[in-house]
Design a protein around this motif. Structure first.
Motif, mmCIF file in Angstrom:
data_model
loop_
_atom_site.group_PDB
_atom_site.id
_atom_site.type_symbol
_atom_site.label_atom_id
_atom_site.label_comp_id
_atom_site.label_asym_id
_atom_site.label_seq_id
_atom_site.Cartn_x
_atom_site.Cartn_y
_atom_site.Cartn_z
ATOM 1 N N LEU A 102 37.908 31.701 31.138
ATOM 2 C CA LEU A 102 37.258 32.983 31.432
ATOM 3 C C LEU A 102 37.380 33.334 32.915
ATOM 4 C CD1 LEU A 102 34.191 32.540 29.074
ATOM 5 C CD2 LEU A 102 35.922 34.335 28.900
ATOM 6 N N THR A 103 37.309 32.322 33.778
ATOM 7 C CA THR A 103 37.485 32.575 35.216
ATOM 8 C C THR A 103 38.902 33.078 35.475
ATOM 9 O OG1 THR A 103 35.909 30.818 35.670
ATOM 10 C CG2 THR A 103 37.271 31.528 37.517
ATOM 11 N N TYR A 104 39.863 32.464 34.772
ATOM 12 C CA TYR A 104 41.258 32.890 34.905
ATOM 13 C C TYR A 104 41.415 34.364 34.496
ATOM 14 C CZ TYR A 104 46.175 33.303 33.563
ATOM 15 O OH TYR A 104 47.464 33.739 33.403
ATOM 16 N N TYR A 105 40.866 34.715 33.320
ATOM 17 C CA TYR A 105 40.939 36.111 32.872
ATOM 18 C C TYR A 105 40.232 37.033 33.867
ATOM 19 C CZ TYR A 105 42.547 34.867 28.140
ATOM 20 O OH TYR A 105 43.265 34.420 27.073
ATOM 21 N N GLY A 106 39.106 36.559 34.365
ATOM 22 C CA GLY A 106 38.330 37.362 35.323
ATOM 23 C C GLY A 106 39.147 37.653 36.577
ATOM 24 N N ASN A 107 39.878 36.646 37.042
ATOM 25 C CA ASN A 107 40.698 36.834 38.245
ATOM 26 C C ASN A 107 41.810 37.847 38.007
ATOM 27 O OD1 ASN A 107 39.133 35.100 39.704
ATOM 28 N ND2 ASN A 107 40.419 33.304 39.304
ATOM 29 N N LEU A 108 42.352 37.828 36.781
ATOM 30 C CA LEU A 108 43.394 38.815 36.455
ATOM 31 C C LEU A 108 42.847 40.237 36.567
ATOM 32 C CD1 LEU A 108 45.171 37.335 33.281
ATOM 33 C CD2 LEU A 108 45.991 37.339 35.632
ATOM 34 N N ARG A 109 41.534 40.351 36.361
ATOM 35 C CA ARG A 109 40.929 41.693 36.403
ATOM 36 C C ARG A 109 40.246 41.952 37.737
ATOM 37 N NH1 ARG A 109 38.521 40.555 30.552
ATOM 38 N NH2 ARG A 109 40.548 40.337 29.589
ATOM 39 N N GLY A 110 40.634 41.219 38.729
ATOM 40 C CA GLY A 110 40.088 41.489 40.057
ATOM 41 C C GLY A 110 38.867 40.663 40.417
ATOM 42 N N GLY A 111 38.525 39.694 39.562
ATOM 43 C CA GLY A 111 37.403 38.802 39.886
ATOM 44 C C GLY A 111 36.129 39.176 39.163
ATOM 45 N N VAL A 112 35.528 38.187 38.492
ATOM 46 C CA VAL A 112 34.253 38.389 37.805
ATOM 47 C C VAL A 112 33.311 37.302 38.315
ATOM 48 C CG1 VAL A 112 33.080 38.268 35.563
ATOM 49 C CG2 VAL A 112 35.305 39.401 35.740
ATOM 50 N N HIS A 113 32.099 37.686 38.695
ATOM 51 C CA HIS A 113 31.165 36.703 39.246
ATOM 52 C C HIS A 113 30.799 35.650 38.186
ATOM 53 C CE1 HIS A 113 27.788 35.035 41.453
ATOM 54 N NE2 HIS A 113 28.338 35.594 42.512
ATOM 55 N N PRO A 114 30.796 34.346 38.587
ATOM 56 C CA PRO A 114 30.476 33.298 37.610
ATOM 57 C C PRO A 114 29.123 33.516 36.925
ATOM 58 C CG PRO A 114 31.221 32.322 39.683
ATOM 59 C CD PRO A 114 31.142 33.807 39.905
ATOM 60 N N SER A 115 28.182 34.136 37.629
ATOM 61 C CA SER A 115 26.866 34.348 37.015
ATOM 62 C C SER A 115 26.956 35.328 35.840
ATOM 63 C CB SER A 115 25.862 34.858 38.044
ATOM 64 O OG SER A 115 26.243 36.144 38.471
ATOM 65 N N ARG A 116 27.893 36.260 35.911
ATOM 66 C CA ARG A 116 28.070 37.222 34.812
ATOM 67 C C ARG A 116 28.625 36.485 33.576
ATOM 68 N NH1 ARG A 116 26.586 41.170 31.730
ATOM 69 N NH2 ARG A 116 28.231 42.537 31.021
ATOM 70 N N ILE A 117 29.586 35.611 33.821
ATOM 71 C CA ILE A 117 30.139 34.822 32.710
ATOM 72 C C ILE A 117 29.039 33.927 32.137
ATOM 73 C CG2 ILE A 117 31.798 32.988 32.120
ATOM 74 C CD1 ILE A 117 33.690 34.178 34.237
ATOM 75 N N VAL A 146 33.001 37.315 25.363
ATOM 76 C CA VAL A 146 32.645 37.223 26.789
ATOM 77 C C VAL A 146 33.759 37.835 27.636
ATOM 78 C CG1 VAL A 146 32.133 35.676 28.720
ATOM 79 C CG2 VAL A 146 31.129 35.215 26.463
ATOM 80 N N GLN A 147 35.033 37.488 27.312
ATOM 81 C CA GLN A 147 36.123 38.045 28.138
ATOM 82 C C GLN A 147 36.229 39.568 27.979
ATOM 83 O OE1 GLN A 147 39.367 39.387 27.313
ATOM 84 N NE2 GLN A 147 38.811 39.338 25.144
ATOM 85 N N ALA A 148 35.837 40.093 26.820
ATOM 86 C CA ALA A 148 35.917 41.557 26.651
ATOM 87 C C ALA A 148 34.845 42.282 27.467
ATOM 88 C CB ALA A 148 35.783 41.915 25.172
ATOM 89 N N PHE A 149 33.658 41.680 27.556
ATOM 90 C CA PHE A 149 32.526 42.372 28.193
ATOM 91 C C PHE A 149 32.348 42.035 29.673
ATOM 92 C CE2 PHE A 149 30.091 44.711 25.034
ATOM 93 C CZ PHE A 149 30.583 44.226 23.829
ATOM 94 N N MET A 150 32.895 40.909 30.146
ATOM 95 C CA MET A 150 32.434 40.337 31.413
ATOM 96 C C MET A 150 32.729 41.185 32.652
ATOM 97 S SD MET A 150 35.079 37.179 31.809
ATOM 98 C CE MET A 150 36.816 37.434 32.078
ATOM 99 N N HIS A 151 33.754 42.046 32.594
ATOM 100 C CA HIS A 151 34.064 42.853 33.779
ATOM 101 C C HIS A 151 33.487 44.263 33.674
ATOM 102 C CE1 HIS A 151 37.094 43.419 30.746
ATOM 103 N NE2 HIS A 151 37.675 44.393 31.393
ATOM 104 N N ASP A 152 32.518 44.430 32.735
ATOM 105 C CA ASP A 152 31.830 45.716 32.560
ATOM 106 C C ASP A 152 32.798 46.899 32.493
ATOM 107 O OD1 ASP A 152 29.342 44.458 32.550
ATOM 108 O OD2 ASP A 152 29.244 44.493 34.740
ATOM 109 N N PRO A 153 33.755 46.827 31.561
ATOM 110 C CA PRO A 153 34.755 47.898 31.494
ATOM 111 C C PRO A 153 34.159 49.219 30.993
ATOM 112 C CG PRO A 153 34.987 46.424 29.626
ATOM 113 C CD PRO A 153 33.957 45.809 30.512
ATOM 114 N N ALA A 154 34.835 50.314 31.337
ATOM 115 C CA ALA A 154 34.379 51.643 30.914
ATOM 116 C C ALA A 154 34.561 51.819 29.406
ATOM 117 C CB ALA A 154 35.164 52.712 31.664
ATOM 118 N N LEU A 155 35.556 51.122 28.850
ATOM 119 C CA LEU A 155 35.876 51.274 27.427
ATOM 120 C C LEU A 155 36.103 49.897 26.807
ATOM 121 C CD1 LEU A 155 36.856 52.851 24.895
ATOM 122 C CD2 LEU A 155 39.121 52.965 25.956
#
Ligand SMILES: Nc1ncnc2c1ncn2[C@@H]1O[C@H](COP(=O)(O)OP(=O)(O)OP(=O)(O)O)[C@@H](O)[C@H]1O
Length: 314
Positions: A102-117, A146-155
């Motif tokens: 999930l951290t790897y996917y988060g980084n691909l999307r510009g970084g997701v805070h570990p607390s969100r994951i 988790v990977q779908a929601f974690m970066h708070d996407p618009a869609l």
């Protein structure tokens, strides 16, 4: 309700064939910002194909798509960062832990805070430290969510999101979807389970044989749902009591066999439940109406002829 909002998914005339199998025969969709849109249809109807085409994961034969105002074929990574996608089939064979993946996917999307994951994993009761490879189907589904929601996407575009989740986690998922809507974000989710789509969606489209057969406002649909109830009482109801069910509970097709009553209720079953509660109830069962029948009670006197379409958002 959402008529003034901008369109976040627009599809016109999508077609796709696999060899001689025509999976999509001209699909049109309009999904607006801030709505939860259900995409319903039986197995093989074309849901996954349509979703993959929306995301440009497979090439369309014909038609036009825009997501958040951009053509997914040419928009590139910027658009992908604004979208959360849960595939229908998750191929996760890595030895890495869910946290690492999930951290790897988060980084691909510009970084997701570990607390969100961490917060999402806790919500879905996902153990982040176990290797993904050994996870059960349901736990893999949680990683996917988790990977779908974690970066708070618009869609969010979710293909069969509750598949493999137990009933409590299904409810948790539906709560998360409602929160997402309350933040003005948009959720498009496919399902062949009417009840979950009914529970959260503002509108839904039904696809069959590669075409959108109807688009419905769910509130209006809920009002005309016909459910079949079976209620078993501790004691046989008297003829007077049976008559009362017919008069006061506004039911149809009322039948009583011994201690068991069956009937059909349109809309809310409140009156039926209150009348039944005057007796000792041993069992109550309510059958979910058949998906297609429900959608098509409003059209063509229930015949549901192809090509009937109504955009019920007015
Ligand atoms: N890669 C493929 N090769 C050949 N035929 C395919 C392929 N993918 C889908 N199909 C066919 O296209 C049609 C639509 O399939 P699709 O998976 O889009 O339906 P679906 O509504 O998502 O079904 P399900 O609910 O079973 O996942 C079906 O007839 C299916 O057999």
């Amino acid at each position: 309700m959402t008529a003034h909002r901008r369109t976040v998914i627009s599809a016109r005339g999508l077609t796709k064939s696999y060899g001689r199998t025509r999976a999509l025969a001209g699909v049109d969709l309009d999904v607006r910002q801030g709505e939860i849109f259900g995409f319903l249809g039986p197995n093989g109807a074309g849901k996954t194909t349509a979703i993959r085409i929306l995301l440009d994961l497979i090439r369309r034969d014909g038609g036009e798509v825009t997501l958040l105002g951009h053509d997914p074929r040419t928009a590139g990574a910027g658009l992908r960062a604004d979208i959360g996608y849960l595939p229908g089939e998750l191929a996760m064979s890595t030895r890495r832990s869910a946290r690492e993946l999930l951290t790897y996917y988060g980084n691909l999307r510009g970084g997701v805070h570990p607390s969100r994951i961490g917060a999402l994993a806790e919500r879905f009761k996902l153990d982040l430290d176990r290797p993904v490879r050994g996870l059960s189907k349901g736990n893999k589904q949680k990683v996917g969510l988790v990977q779908a929601f974690m970066h708070d996407p618009a869609l969010l575009i979710l293909d069969e999101p509750t598949s493999g989740l137990d009933p409590l986690l299904q409810q948790e998922f539906l709560a998360l979807v409602r929160e997402t809507r309350s933040e003005g974000r948009t959720v498009f989710m496919s399902s062949h389970v009417l009840s979950e789509v009914q529970a959260v969606s503002d509108r839904a489209a039904i696809i069959r044989d590669g075409r959108i057969a109807a688009t419905e406002n769910m509130e209006e649909l809920r009002d005309r749902v016909a459910r079949e109830f079976t209620i078993r009482f501790a004691e046989e109801p008297s003829a007077d009591e049976v008559e009362r069910f017919g008069d006061e509970a506004d039911v149809q097709d009322l039948a009583v066999h011994g201690d068991t009553l069956t009937c059909v209720v349109h809309g809310s079953p409140d009156a039926l439940i209150k009348l039944a509660a005057r007796h000792t109830v041993l069992m109550l069962n309510s059958e979910e109406p058949d998906l297609e029948r429900l959608f098509f009670t409003h059209y063509d006197n229930g015949t549901g002829e192809e090509g009937t379409q109504r955009d019920a958002d007015a």
